[in-house]
Motif scaffolding. Structure first.
Motif, mmCIF file in Angstrom:
data_model
loop_
_atom_site.group_PDB
_atom_site.id
_atom_site.type_symbol
_atom_site.label_atom_id
_atom_site.label_comp_id
_atom_site.label_asym_id
_atom_site.label_seq_id
_atom_site.Cartn_x
_atom_site.Cartn_y
_atom_site.Cartn_z
ATOM 1 N N PRO A 275 0.666 -1.585 -0.057
ATOM 2 C CA PRO A 275 -0.144 -0.104 0.097
ATOM 3 C C PRO A 275 1.207 0.717 -0.319
ATOM 4 C CG PRO A 275 -1.032 -1.411 2.072
ATOM 5 C CD PRO A 275 0.904 -2.358 1.022
ATOM 6 N N VAL A 276 1.089 2.815 -0.901
ATOM 7 C CA VAL A 276 0.944 3.926 -1.198
ATOM 8 C C VAL A 276 -0.329 4.404 -0.895
ATOM 9 C CG1 VAL A 276 2.133 5.473 -1.800
ATOM 10 C CG2 VAL A 276 2.240 2.816 -2.433
ATOM 11 N N ASN A 277 0.432 5.793 -0.359
ATOM 12 C CA ASN A 277 -0.491 6.417 0.749
ATOM 13 C C ASN A 277 0.729 7.651 0.258
ATOM 14 O OD1 ASN A 277 -1.811 4.867 2.024
ATOM 15 N ND2 ASN A 277 -1.130 5.508 4.571
ATOM 16 N N LEU A 278 -0.646 8.600 0.083
ATOM 17 C CA LEU A 278 -0.151 9.947 -0.949
ATOM 18 C C LEU A 278 -0.625 11.291 0.244
ATOM 19 C CD1 LEU A 278 -2.084 9.896 -4.446
ATOM 20 C CD2 LEU A 278 0.454 9.140 -3.364
ATOM 21 N N SER A 279 0.669 11.696 0.739
ATOM 22 C CA SER A 279 0.651 13.244 1.553
ATOM 23 C C SER A 279 0.784 14.377 1.292
ATOM 24 C CB SER A 279 1.838 12.286 3.057
ATOM 25 O OG SER A 279 0.827 11.177 3.601
ATOM 26 N N SER A 280 0.801 15.385 2.316
ATOM 27 C CA SER A 280 1.894 16.350 1.175
ATOM 28 C C SER A 280 3.215 16.201 2.215
ATOM 29 C CB SER A 280 1.495 17.276 2.920
ATOM 30 O OG SER A 280 1.737 16.739 4.155
ATOM 31 N N ARG A 281 4.018 17.582 1.799
ATOM 32 C CA ARG A 281 5.109 17.959 1.683
ATOM 33 C C ARG A 281 6.172 17.792 2.603
ATOM 34 N NH1 ARG A 281 6.981 22.896 -2.594
ATOM 35 N NH2 ARG A 281 6.046 21.888 -4.504
ATOM 36 N N ARG A 282 6.814 17.339 2.911
ATOM 37 C CA ARG A 282 7.769 17.483 4.356
ATOM 38 C C ARG A 282 8.565 18.396 4.644
ATOM 39 N NH1 ARG A 282 10.458 11.771 4.732
ATOM 40 N NH2 ARG A 282 11.338 12.494 2.951
ATOM 41 N N ALA A 283 8.546 19.400 5.587
ATOM 42 C CA ALA A 283 9.019 20.545 5.581
ATOM 43 C C ALA A 283 11.432 20.021 5.063
ATOM 44 C CB ALA A 283 10.106 21.410 6.910
ATOM 45 N N GLY A 284 11.853 21.300 4.380
ATOM 46 C CA GLY A 284 13.012 20.598 4.286
ATOM 47 C C GLY A 284 13.794 19.802 3.352
ATOM 48 N N ASP A 285 12.411 19.052 2.050
ATOM 49 C CA ASP A 285 12.465 18.443 0.658
ATOM 50 C C ASP A 285 12.812 19.667 -0.273
ATOM 51 O OD1 ASP A 285 12.837 16.379 1.873
ATOM 52 O OD2 ASP A 285 11.015 15.816 1.836
ATOM 53 N N PRO A 286 13.500 19.746 -0.554
ATOM 54 C CA PRO A 286 14.073 19.816 -2.783
ATOM 55 C C PRO A 286 13.161 19.635 -3.151
ATOM 56 C CG PRO A 286 16.102 19.971 -1.373
ATOM 57 C CD PRO A 286 15.026 19.281 -0.559
ATOM 58 N N ALA A 287 12.891 20.000 -4.346
ATOM 59 C CA ALA A 287 12.201 18.797 -5.407
ATOM 60 C C ALA A 287 13.145 17.948 -6.246
ATOM 61 C CB ALA A 287 11.570 20.216 -6.798
ATOM 62 N N THR A 288 14.258 18.867 -6.187
ATOM 63 C CA THR A 288 15.550 18.024 -6.646
ATOM 64 C C THR A 288 16.528 18.199 -6.870
ATOM 65 O OG1 THR A 288 14.093 18.353 -9.268
ATOM 66 C CG2 THR A 288 16.510 17.765 -9.728
ATOM 67 N N LEU A 289 17.594 16.603 -6.385
ATOM 68 C CA LEU A 289 18.416 16.395 -6.366
ATOM 69 C C LEU A 289 19.718 15.989 -7.043
ATOM 70 C CD1 LEU A 289 18.674 16.859 -2.181
ATOM 71 C CD2 LEU A 289 20.092 18.635 -4.057
ATOM 72 N N ILE A 290 20.311 16.252 -8.445
ATOM 73 C CA ILE A 290 20.831 15.305 -9.305
ATOM 74 C C ILE A 290 21.974 15.630 -9.535
ATOM 75 C CG2 ILE A 290 20.932 14.271 -11.227
ATOM 76 C CD1 ILE A 290 17.816 14.823 -11.564
ATOM 77 N N ALA A 291 23.253 14.927 -9.096
ATOM 78 C CA ALA A 291 24.412 15.048 -9.108
ATOM 79 C C ALA A 291 25.028 15.035 -10.382
ATOM 80 C CB ALA A 291 25.473 13.994 -8.575
ATOM 81 N N SER A 292 26.381 16.133 -11.015
ATOM 82 C CA SER A 292 26.817 16.300 -11.594
ATOM 83 C C SER A 292 28.682 15.631 -11.316
ATOM 84 C CB SER A 292 27.509 18.200 -11.857
ATOM 85 O OG SER A 292 28.973 17.842 -12.760
ATOM 86 N N ALA A 293 28.903 14.118 -11.615
ATOM 87 C CA ALA A 293 30.019 14.118 -11.100
ATOM 88 C C ALA A 293 31.052 13.280 -11.544
ATOM 89 C CB ALA A 293 29.676 12.424 -10.280
ATOM 90 N N GLU A 294 30.760 15.093 -12.436
ATOM 91 C CA GLU A 294 32.462 14.653 -13.670
ATOM 92 C C GLU A 294 33.622 15.059 -13.009
ATOM 93 O OE1 GLU A 294 29.617 16.084 -14.302
ATOM 94 O OE2 GLU A 294 29.072 15.294 -16.091
ATOM 95 N N ARG A 295 34.124 15.350 -11.515
ATOM 96 C CA ARG A 295 34.652 16.438 -10.590
ATOM 97 C C ARG A 295 35.718 15.098 -10.367
ATOM 98 N NH1 ARG A 295 35.823 20.801 -5.823
ATOM 99 N NH2 ARG A 295 34.996 22.073 -8.213
ATOM 100 N N ILE A 296 34.956 13.914 -9.242
ATOM 101 C CA ILE A 296 34.739 12.685 -8.816
ATOM 102 C C ILE A 296 35.798 11.727 -9.619
ATOM 103 C CG2 ILE A 296 33.374 11.686 -8.962
ATOM 104 C CD1 ILE A 296 34.403 10.575 -5.611
ATOM 105 N N ARG A 297 34.629 11.809 -10.803
ATOM 106 C CA ARG A 297 35.285 10.183 -11.907
ATOM 107 C C ARG A 297 36.470 11.172 -12.812
ATOM 108 N NH1 ARG A 297 31.525 7.745 -14.175
ATOM 109 N NH2 ARG A 297 28.866 7.691 -13.297
ATOM 110 N N GLU A 298 36.455 12.351 -13.139
ATOM 111 C CA GLU A 298 38.171 12.622 -13.702
ATOM 112 C C GLU A 298 39.214 12.698 -12.430
ATOM 113 O OE1 GLU A 298 36.592 16.814 -15.475
ATOM 114 O OE2 GLU A 298 35.642 15.786 -16.909
ATOM 115 N N THR A 299 39.215 13.261 -11.102
ATOM 116 C CA THR A 299 40.222 13.380 -10.494
ATOM 117 C C THR A 299 40.548 12.418 -9.221
ATOM 118 O OG1 THR A 299 38.957 15.407 -9.634
ATOM 119 C CG2 THR A 299 41.205 15.057 -8.505
ATOM 120 N N LEU A 300 39.413 11.411 -9.464
ATOM 121 C CA LEU A 300 40.041 9.896 -8.519
ATOM 122 C C LEU A 300 39.562 8.972 -9.865
ATOM 123 C CD1 LEU A 300 37.999 10.730 -5.111
ATOM 124 C CD2 LEU A 300 40.689 12.003 -5.834
#
Length: 331
Positions: A275-300
């Protein structure tokens, strides 16, 4: 020369201990067991129960075990809780980190790895967030972590110590060999909750917010397997061993999944239509968080080996099932 791992009995810290032990490194774990479990610590590691904010204790450990490297994972991590109890987060994540850093400087520690977070970026405007993006956390959790990054930046300019801060995106999964995983029963991580719901450990799963400016209205996150994250830390240690300068790296795959997509993947992997319930937003949650990881790939030279959402869920589900069996045997 041993590595001191704070929070090494917790979820991510224990995977770092596994990686260090697998590589033949000497490891000392310091954890107060407020959220960790001593049975998750690799048997080759020396375990000490204690507070990372106890400068006297930390200094004694550093001297006794010839510590030259600290990997700091101890802290509080629940974003909504940080909004309702900010002082707890500034104490656990900032004040105690300040004490740990002070002991490290006074005792001559040369290298410091810090477990930071993508929450330092807040509600970023970029679709793919680079390390140079504005730092504007929207929760006390993110702010408390950013303050520690700032302390490390300033301290390593004034003293002969270098640091790497790794900004995690959404860490999930478990050790593929079944040695460790997310074990806090009331954890709030989405994949953890989904596997618990699939196994009947929870009555349902809540989706918090369906009106975000994303394709399906739910938050988008970049999920990284905890073992790939531990490998990133090992490469960061190699970087510091080679004389690398203090810096920060994003740790993510650069691919976002919505909450709805993760829930559906968990249902497919588990074979359970929980079962899944739909609830209101939680405080402190940004809409989107997706990494650009080029630095760690290139440097390390970091190259993830477990960049697969279904594999992450399978490993998390296997670990959750092992926890269920452990509890049943202990009953």
């Amino acid at each position: 020369m041993a590595v001191l791992v704070t929070g090494g009995a917790g979820y991510i810290g224990s995977h770092m201990v596994l990686a260090l032990a697998d590589a033949g490194r000497d490891v000392v774990v310091l954890d107060d067991l407020s959220t960790g479990f001593d049975w998750m610590v690799h048997p080759a590691a020396i375990f000490i129960k204690g507070d990372v904010g106890d400068e006297t204790l930390v200094s004694q450990i550093i001297r006794k075990h010839s510590i030259k490297v600290i990997a700091h994972f101890a802290g509080s991590i629940v974003v909504p809780e940080s909004v309702t109890d900010p002082l707890k987060y500034y104490m656990n994540n900032t004040v105690r980190s300040r004490s740990l850093i002070s002991a490290a400087v006074q005792s001559g520690v040369e290298q410091f790895l810090f477990s930071s977070t993508a929450a330092v970026y807040g509600d970023a405007r970029e679709c793919s967030i680079s390390e140079g993006a504005p730092l504007n956390p929207v929760s006390p959790y993110g702010t408390s972590k950013l303050m520690t990054e700032m302390m490390l930046r300033d301290v390593t300019r004034a003293h002969p110590m270098r640091f790497v801060a790794l900004r995690y995106f959404n860490v999930a999964g478990a050790d593929p060999r079944g040695r460790s995983g997310q074990s806090t029963r009331q954890a709030t991580h989405l994949i953890k909750v989904a596997t618990q719901a699939a196994l009947g450990e929870r009555s349902h799963l809540d989706i918090f917010g369906t009106d975000y400016p994303t394709p399906d209205g739910t938050c988008l996150r970049d999920y990284i397997h905890v073992s790939d994250l531990a490998h990133a830390h090992m490469l960061a240690l190699d970087y510091l061993d080679a004389g690398g300068n203090s810096t920060v790296f994003n740790c993510g795959y650069g691919r976002g999944y919505s909450v709805r997509e993760v829930v559906e993947a968990a249902k497919q992997v588990s074979g359970v239509d929980f079962p899944v319930n739909l609830s209101s937003r939680r405080a402190g949650d940004p809409a989107t968080l997706i990494a650009s990881a080029e630095r760690i790939r290139e440097t390390l030279g970091w190259s993830p080996k477990l960049n697969d959402l279904e594999a992450i869920i399978r490993h998390a589900l296997a670990w959750e099932n092992s926890l269920k069996l452990r509890r049943a045997e202990a009953a």
